[in-house]
Motif scaffolding. Structure first.
Motif, short mmCIF file in Angstrom:
data_model
loop_
_atom_site.label_atom_id
_atom_site.label_comp_id
_atom_site.label_asym_id
_atom_site.label_seq_id
_atom_site.Cartn_x
_atom_site.Cartn_y
_atom_site.Cartn_z
N UNK A 137 0.85 -1.19 0.00
CA UNK A 137 0.00 0.00 0.00
C UNK A 137 0.89 1.24 0.00
N UNK A 138 0.66 2.12 -0.98
CA UNK A 138 1.31 3.43 -1.00
C UNK A 138 0.31 4.44 -0.45
N UNK A 139 0.76 5.24 0.52
CA UNK A 139 -0.18 6.16 1.16
C UNK A 139 0.54 7.45 1.55
N UNK A 140 -0.10 8.59 1.23
CA UNK A 140 0.36 9.89 1.70
C UNK A 140 1.21 10.68 0.74
N UNK A 141 1.53 11.88 1.19
CA UNK A 141 2.39 12.82 0.47
C UNK A 141 3.15 13.63 1.50
N UNK A 142 4.40 13.27 1.80
CA UNK A 142 5.25 12.32 1.08
C UNK A 142 4.77 10.89 1.28
N UNK A 143 5.03 10.09 0.27
CA UNK A 143 4.49 8.74 0.24
C UNK A 143 5.24 7.81 1.20
N UNK A 144 4.48 6.91 1.80
CA UNK A 144 5.02 5.77 2.52
C UNK A 144 4.54 4.54 1.76
N UNK A 145 5.43 3.59 1.51
CA UNK A 145 5.06 2.35 0.84
C UNK A 145 5.21 1.25 1.90
N UNK A 146 4.07 0.65 2.26
CA UNK A 146 4.03 -0.23 3.42
C UNK A 146 3.47 -1.60 3.07
N UNK A 147 4.01 -2.62 3.72
CA UNK A 147 3.49 -3.97 3.56
C UNK A 147 2.08 -4.04 4.15
N UNK A 148 1.23 -4.91 3.60
CA UNK A 148 -0.16 -4.96 4.06
C UNK A 148 -0.30 -5.37 5.52
N UNK A 149 0.70 -6.04 6.10
CA UNK A 149 0.59 -6.44 7.50
C UNK A 149 0.89 -5.29 8.47
N UNK A 150 1.19 -4.12 7.93
CA UNK A 150 1.46 -2.94 8.78
C UNK A 150 0.22 -2.04 8.83
N UNK A 151 -0.91 -2.68 9.12
CA UNK A 151 -2.19 -2.00 9.08
C UNK A 151 -2.25 -0.75 9.95
N UNK A 152 -1.71 -0.80 11.14
CA UNK A 152 -1.79 0.36 12.05
C UNK A 152 -1.08 1.57 11.45
N UNK A 153 0.07 1.35 10.81
CA UNK A 153 0.79 2.45 10.17
C UNK A 153 0.04 2.96 8.94
N UNK A 154 -0.53 2.02 8.16
CA UNK A 154 -1.32 2.43 6.99
C UNK A 154 -2.51 3.26 7.45
N UNK A 155 -3.22 2.78 8.46
CA UNK A 155 -4.39 3.50 8.94
C UNK A 155 -4.01 4.87 9.50
N UNK A 156 -2.89 4.96 10.21
CA UNK A 156 -2.45 6.25 10.76
C UNK A 156 -2.24 7.27 9.65
N UNK A 157 -1.62 6.84 8.54
CA UNK A 157 -1.40 7.76 7.41
C UNK A 157 -2.69 8.01 6.66
#
Length: 199
Positions: A137-157
């Protein structure tokens, strides 16, 4: 099948090929050398869609614009089978693999690869020559590219990007959220009632 939608008719370059069971609806411009395959849906829901030259839209892909977020896809882009691009800008020479999702307000830079089942989230900016690995999952600006098992970080962004507010104009804390969302979105989509087939 081509449709006039909201008074707008698709413009398809004579060198482009659109398969008969594909749907092209509304203010859509398809450039020279493009190939739109079986089951693909390209629908301008109040905002324009532009495909540059030599874009390949594979089977069952969906490209959708909204009044707030038009779609622009550059030249020499491949949109893989079952991929989805909603209200985004995609640069030149981009590879969107099978099952990828690119959401409203996203910007995908030139020569980027978004690999199988990867996601480019709402209002995310991928610089040129980026890679989003399979299922990531790529999320944000600046972008973070995160593995799908890092849900808490994805949700935070993702939380601050406010998907429901940005896309549907709704607050996540609305008590009858899904009632309002489906009624509003359903009313907007009901505008297809007056579409006129052109083929």
């Amino acid at each position: 099948m081509r449709f006039d939608h909201l008074g707008a008719t698709p413009r398809i370059h004579p060198d482009a090929v659109v398969a008969t069971p594909a749907v092209v609806s509304g203010e859509v411009t398809i450039g020279a050398g493009c190939q739109v395959l079986h089951g693909a849906v390209i629908t301008a829901e109040g905002g324009p869609i532009t495909l540059g030259e030599n874009v390949v839209v594979m089977e069952n892909a969906v490209i959708r614009a909204s009044a707030v977020n038009p779609v622009h896809i550059g030249s020499h882009v491949l949109v893989g089978p079952m991929a989805s691009v909603s209200g985004a800008v995609v640069g030149d020479e981009v590879f969107l693999a099978t099952g990828t999702r690119v959401f409203n307000g996203a910007r995908v830079g030139d020569r980027t690869e978004v690999r199988i089942n990867a996601v480019v989230h709402l209002r995310t900016v991928l610089p040129p020559e980026s890679v989003v690995p399979i299922g990531w999952v790529a999320v944000g600006d600046p972008v973070q590219v995160l593995a799908p098992d890092r849900h808490e970080e994805i949700w935070a962004a993702q939380k601050d990007l406010d998907f429901l507010g940005y896309v549907f104009g709704l607050d996540r804390d609305t008590p009858d959220l899904m009632v309002q969302l489906t009624e509003r979105y359903g009313a907007a989509l009901a505008r297809h009632r007056d579409d006129r087939p052109l083929d």
